[in-house]
Design a protein around this motif. Structure first.
Motif, PDB file in Angstrom:
ATOM      1  N   ARG A 233      11.916   1.081 -22.602  1.00  0.00           N
ATOM      2  CA  ARG A 233      11.336   2.004 -21.625  1.00  0.00           C
ATOM      3  C   ARG A 233      12.272   2.177 -20.434  1.00  0.00           C
ATOM      4  N   ARG A 234      12.459   3.414 -20.022  1.00  0.00           N
ATOM      5  CA  ARG A 234      13.243   3.744 -18.843  1.00  0.00           C
ATOM      6  C   ARG A 234      12.306   4.198 -17.724  1.00  0.00           C
ATOM      7  N   TRP A 235      12.716   3.923 -16.490  1.00  0.00           N
ATOM      8  CA  TRP A 235      11.929   4.316 -15.313  1.00  0.00           C
ATOM      9  C   TRP A 235      12.707   5.356 -14.524  1.00  0.00           C
ATOM     10  N   VAL A 236      12.005   6.404 -14.119  1.00  0.00           N
ATOM     11  CA  VAL A 236      12.594   7.485 -13.344  1.00  0.00           C
ATOM     12  C   VAL A 236      12.147   7.329 -11.894  1.00  0.00           C
ATOM     13  N   ARG A 237      13.099   7.271 -10.996  1.00  0.00           N
ATOM     14  CA  ARG A 237      12.798   7.092  -9.571  1.00  0.00           C
ATOM     15  C   ARG A 237      12.567   8.463  -8.942  1.00  0.00           C
ATOM     16  N   LEU A 238      11.287   8.781  -8.636  1.00  0.00           N
ATOM     17  CA  LEU A 238      10.964  10.046  -7.993  1.00  0.00           C
ATOM     18  C   LEU A 238      11.388  10.048  -6.535  1.00  0.00           C
ATOM     19  N   THR A 239      11.069   8.955  -5.850  1.00  0.00           N
ATOM     20  CA  THR A 239      11.511   8.761  -4.470  1.00  0.00           C
ATOM     21  C   THR A 239      12.073   7.351  -4.377  1.00  0.00           C
ATOM     22  N   ALA A 274       4.600   1.829  -7.443  1.00  0.00           N
ATOM     23  CA  ALA A 274       4.989   2.215  -6.089  1.00  0.00           C
ATOM     24  C   ALA A 274       5.106   0.961  -5.234  1.00  0.00           C
ATOM     25  N   HIS A 275       6.155   0.926  -4.414  1.00  0.00           N
ATOM     26  CA  HIS A 275       6.396  -0.211  -3.535  1.00  0.00           C
ATOM     27  C   HIS A 275       6.690   0.309  -2.136  1.00  0.00           C
ATOM     28  N   TRP A 279       2.617  -3.160   0.967  1.00  0.00           N
ATOM     29  CA  TRP A 279       1.673  -2.882  -0.119  1.00  0.00           C
ATOM     30  C   TRP A 279       2.431  -2.402  -1.347  1.00  0.00           C
ATOM     31  N   GLN A 280       1.774  -2.506  -2.482  1.00  0.00           N
ATOM     32  CA  GLN A 280       2.310  -2.012  -3.744  1.00  0.00           C
ATOM     33  C   GLN A 280       1.157  -1.619  -4.664  1.00  0.00           C
ATOM     34  N   TYR A 305      -3.851  -1.026 -10.080  1.00  0.00           N
ATOM     35  CA  TYR A 305      -3.720  -2.295  -9.364  1.00  0.00           C
ATOM     36  C   TYR A 305      -3.091  -2.013  -8.001  1.00  0.00           C
ATOM     37  N   ILE A 306      -3.742  -2.495  -6.957  1.00  0.00           N
ATOM     38  CA  ILE A 306      -3.266  -2.278  -5.586  1.00  0.00           C
ATOM     39  C   ILE A 306      -3.331  -3.606  -4.842  1.00  0.00           C
ATOM     40  N   SER A 307      -2.266  -3.908  -4.134  1.00  0.00           N
ATOM     41  CA  SER A 307      -2.254  -5.090  -3.272  1.00  0.00           C
ATOM     42  C   SER A 307      -1.734  -4.683  -1.903  1.00  0.00           C
ATOM     43  N   LYS A 308      -2.375  -5.187  -0.861  1.00  0.00           N
ATOM     44  CA  LYS A 308      -2.052  -4.820   0.509  1.00  0.00           C
ATOM     45  C   LYS A 308      -1.985  -6.074   1.363  1.00  0.00           C
ATOM     46  N   GLN A 309      -0.875  -6.202   2.106  1.00  0.00           N
ATOM     47  CA  GLN A 309      -0.704  -7.311   3.046  1.00  0.00           C
ATOM     48  C   GLN A 309      -0.868  -6.745   4.448  1.00  0.00           C
ATOM     49  N   PHE A 310      -2.059  -6.996   5.052  1.00  0.00           N
ATOM     50  CA  PHE A 310      -2.321  -6.454   6.381  1.00  0.00           C
ATOM     51  C   PHE A 310      -1.502  -7.167   7.453  1.00  0.00           C
TER      52      PHE A 310
END
Length: 727
Positions: A233-239, A274-275, A279-280, A305-310
């Motif tokens: 699998r290849r990943w395409v970087r949109l941003t 997304a990173h 958060w990611q 899946y979402i993780s957030k470090q406040f």
């Protein structure tokens, strides 16, 4: 290269010959190899091999003679065309260098292999495996990824797609083997990179079985997306913080045995990650549709899946899953479907405070033929933070769950309505009484009431359906109330880095509308580890109704296992000692015992295994010149299902290495079996030379068994000579 193998194995019972096997095998092969670069390697390279192999087997087993010989051509051709400065690589190949071999079976009888034996099991040659195993194909890689080619034809190739064509055919034909096979496999892959990281695949796999045409099938796959020619699998970087990977495939499988019912399937994958600072997020969505002429299945999964470090002390983790599945059986016009939506949020607070606090809330909705319902669970946890090195390590948790809905549909009728509350409370305390002694106490309570069917949810599972420890089961449905208490205490001693001791006591009690059950478990483990001595002692006592299985001591060389079923008491003891009294000596002792008490009696299983090795070396750290060894094995099984069986085995081992490439060895064994009341003596002699291009070995074995209660007197002779020479 040539190989010879000559052997004979005879068996007499009560002065009558019951088995006579002999074999003489020959194998000769000659291969010529050459290879070089083309135009000094600037255009490519080639490798060529050509040879012939001939082998024969002349033998007999109990009067049935075997005289077979065959030969085959060995060849290999590899041509690589890779002109320097051009994005082009062509690889053509065809080869069959698979060497023929002889098939053999284990020589059962007095020369049986016991657990832990290092010597190979004696074998009798019964046939040969020969035939064509050719591989032919080619691989063409043309073009380069955008911007990768800097040659003079850059302007011409800038807009041309990158192309890969890979064809491979594997032909197997071996009709003289004891397991004949004759089939052909074809693989064709056409892959094109029409845009950056966007690949198109056409792959076909064709299997044809000439002996069993019912196994023929053809599989075709079309793939479009970010899957490269190596199926990675290849990943395409949109941003600079979002990456995407997507692909779609269509697969058809046509099996001759299924007639016109061709299998077709569609797969679509859309993955996003997304990173960002703090958060990611990630999403791995999949869709699949299958159709085989008799049924149709569809499945969609959408997880997020979402993780957030406040801040350094606060974080949030969220998990969302949506699933949809349905199926249709055409013959019965029967439909089945299932939908699941699950959401979980976990909030962690006060991560840098003396006390941490965690809250979690899960909710799930499920509908379909396998159950309809709504499930929810709320959880609160608090614990001391080890970063502050508290005197007491404390942990506490409370959860409240509710399950509602209807059970699975059976015979077009729904089970009764589900409504069940479940509460759990957990408390734990641990502390160091002294620098060497640590103790801890854990208490868990569970209380549930109502009507429960565990099939109303897939992700939120009730704990009230679990049985006691070692009960080996669970319940799918429960009606009424249930109360469970699990208490655990442990004490651990660490006197130094060499010795540790841990005692643990557990009491598990379950009380519901039908019965009250409890089980008590006491376990102890002692470990000592020093430079020249290692010891472990493990004991476990289980009281109360619990399930046990046979064969708890592992591999056994005697027939008959311990009793399995529901036991009232179990006592397990394990002792292992390993010592190095001298630099060149090692000794080990293993003692295992299992005692189980059932309502109709007791069962015992014993295992005693002792080993001793002494090495003679040339100098302090030189090579081994001799080995002296002794082994003792005692096994006993007292079972309620069969009569008592036991075995005593004593083995003496001696090996001499006159040079680094030679070996002389002897092994003597005494073995007594009950209730057969038989005594067996076996002796093995071996001599071998293992040079780089010459290997020779001579093996001789003799065994005798006295007459017993059920087994007659038996005498076995076996010898074998092997030689292998490489030129």
């Amino acid at each position: 290269m040539f190989e010879w193998r000559y052997g004979k194995h005879t068996v007499d019972e009560s002065d009558k010959e019951v088995h006579d096997a002999n074999w003489f095998t020959q194998k000769y092969s000659l291969v010529y190899h050459t290879g070089d670069g083309i135009v000094g390697g600037r255009v490519g390279s080639y490798n060529l091999s050509l040879g012939y192999e001939w082998l024969s087997l002349d033998g007999a087993i109990d009067g049935q003679s075997t005289d077979v010989s065959t030969g085959k051509v060995l060849y290999q051709g590899d041509l690589v065309i890779a002109p320097g400065g051009l994005p082009l690589t062509l690889h053509l190949y065809s080869h069959d260098l698979n060497s023929s071999s002889f098939s053999a079976v284990s020589a059962a009888g007095l020369f049986e292999r016991l657990p832990g034996d290092r010597m190979p099991t004696p074998e009798t040659v019964i046939g040969l495996q020969n035939g064509r195993q050719s591989v032919t194909g080619f691989t063409l890689m043309a073009g380069a990824a955008s911007g990768d080619y800097e040659g003079i034809y850059r302007d011409v190739l800038a807009n041309a797609p990158r192309l890969l064509i890979d064809y491979r055919q594997h032909d197997i034909r071996d009709l003289k083997s004891t397991t004949p096979q004759h089939y052909r496999d074809r693989n064709l892959a056409f892959v094109s990179l029409n845009k950056k990281d966007n690949w198109f695949h056409y792959r076909i796999y064709d299997h044809k079985d000439y002996l069993n045409p019912e196994e023929d099938y053809v599989e075709k796959v079309f793939i479009l997306g970010t899957i490269d020619h190596t199926l990675q699998r290849r990943w395409v970087r949109l941003t600079n913080w979002i990456e995407v990977s997507a692909d779609a495939s269509y697969t058809t499988t046509n099996e001759l045995s299924r007639g016109d019912n061709m299998e077709r399937s569609y797969d679509i994958n859309l993955f996003t990650v997304a990173h960002r600072r703090g958060w990611q997020a990630a999403n791995f969505s999949t869709y699949r549709r299958e159709f085989d002429g008799t049924s149709r299945d569809r499945a969609l999964e959408f997880p997020v899946y979402i993780s957030k470090q406040f801040d350094p002390e606060t974080s949030l983790r969220t998990r969302f899953v949506a699933e949809f599945e349905d199926s249709l059986l055409f013959a019965e016009d029967k439909k089945a479907n299932q939908e699941v939506v699950f959401l979980s949020n976990r909030l962690e607070l006060r991560q840098r405070q003396p006390w941490t606090l965690t809250g979690q809330f899960d909710v799930e909705h499920k509908s379909g033929d396998d159950g309809n319902g709504l499930s929810a669970r709320a959880l609160v946890e608090t614990a001391t933070n080890r970063l502050f090195r508290p005197q007491y390590d404390l942990f506490g948790a409370y959860s409240l769950a509710y399950f509602s809905g209807e059970g699975a549909e059976e015979n077009d009728v729904r089970d009764e309505t589900v409504g069940f509350w479940e509460q759990t409370l957990v408390g734990r305390i641990e502390t160091d009484l002294t620098p060497n002694y640590r103790t801890g106490f854990t208490q868990e309570f569970l209380y549930g009431s109502g009507t429960l069917d565990r099939r109303v949810g897939d992700y939120i599972n009730p704990k009230s359906d679990l049985g006691l420890m070692f009960s080996g089961g669970e319940v799918e449905q429960r009606d009424g109330s249930v109360l469970r208490s699990t208490t655990t205490w442990f004490g651990e001693y660490r006197g130094s880095s060499q010795i540790t001791s841990r005692l643990e006591l557990t009491y598990d009690c379950l009380n519901d509308e039908e019965r009250k059950e409890d089980v008590f478990i006491a376990s102890h483990r002692l470990r000592y580890d020093s430079r020249r001595f290692y010891a472990t002692l493990q004991n476990r006592l289980i009281t109360g109704s619990h399930r046990v299985s046979s064969g708890g001591l592992g591999a056994s060389s005697i027939e008959g296992d311990g009793t399995s079923g529901e036991a009232d008491y179990t006592l397990e003891n394990r002792l292992y000692l390993m010592a190095y009294p001298l630099q060149d000596m090692e000794a080990s002792l293993r003692i295992d015992h299992d005692w189980r008490s059932f309502r109709n009696g007791d069962s015992h299983q014993y295992l005693i295994e002792q080993r001793l090795r002494y090495y003679l070396r040339r100098g302090i750290s030189g090579r081994n010149i001799a080995l002296l060894g002794q082994e003792f094995l005692y096994e006993r099984v007292d079972s309620l299902q069969s009569q008592t069986r036991s075995a005593r085995t004593l083995t003496l081992i001696g090996e001499i290495y006159p040079t680094i490439r030679t070996l002389l060895g002897v092994r003597l064994r005494y073995r007594y079996l009950e209730p057969e009341d038989t005594t067996t003596y076996t002796g093995y002699l071996t001599a071998g030379i293992n040079w780089e291009k010459l290997q020779i070995s001579v093996d001789y074995a003799y065994g005798t068994r006295g007459e017993g209660e059920t087994d007659p007197e038996r005498v076995e002779h076996r010898w074998e000579v092997k030689a292998r020479k490489i030129f």
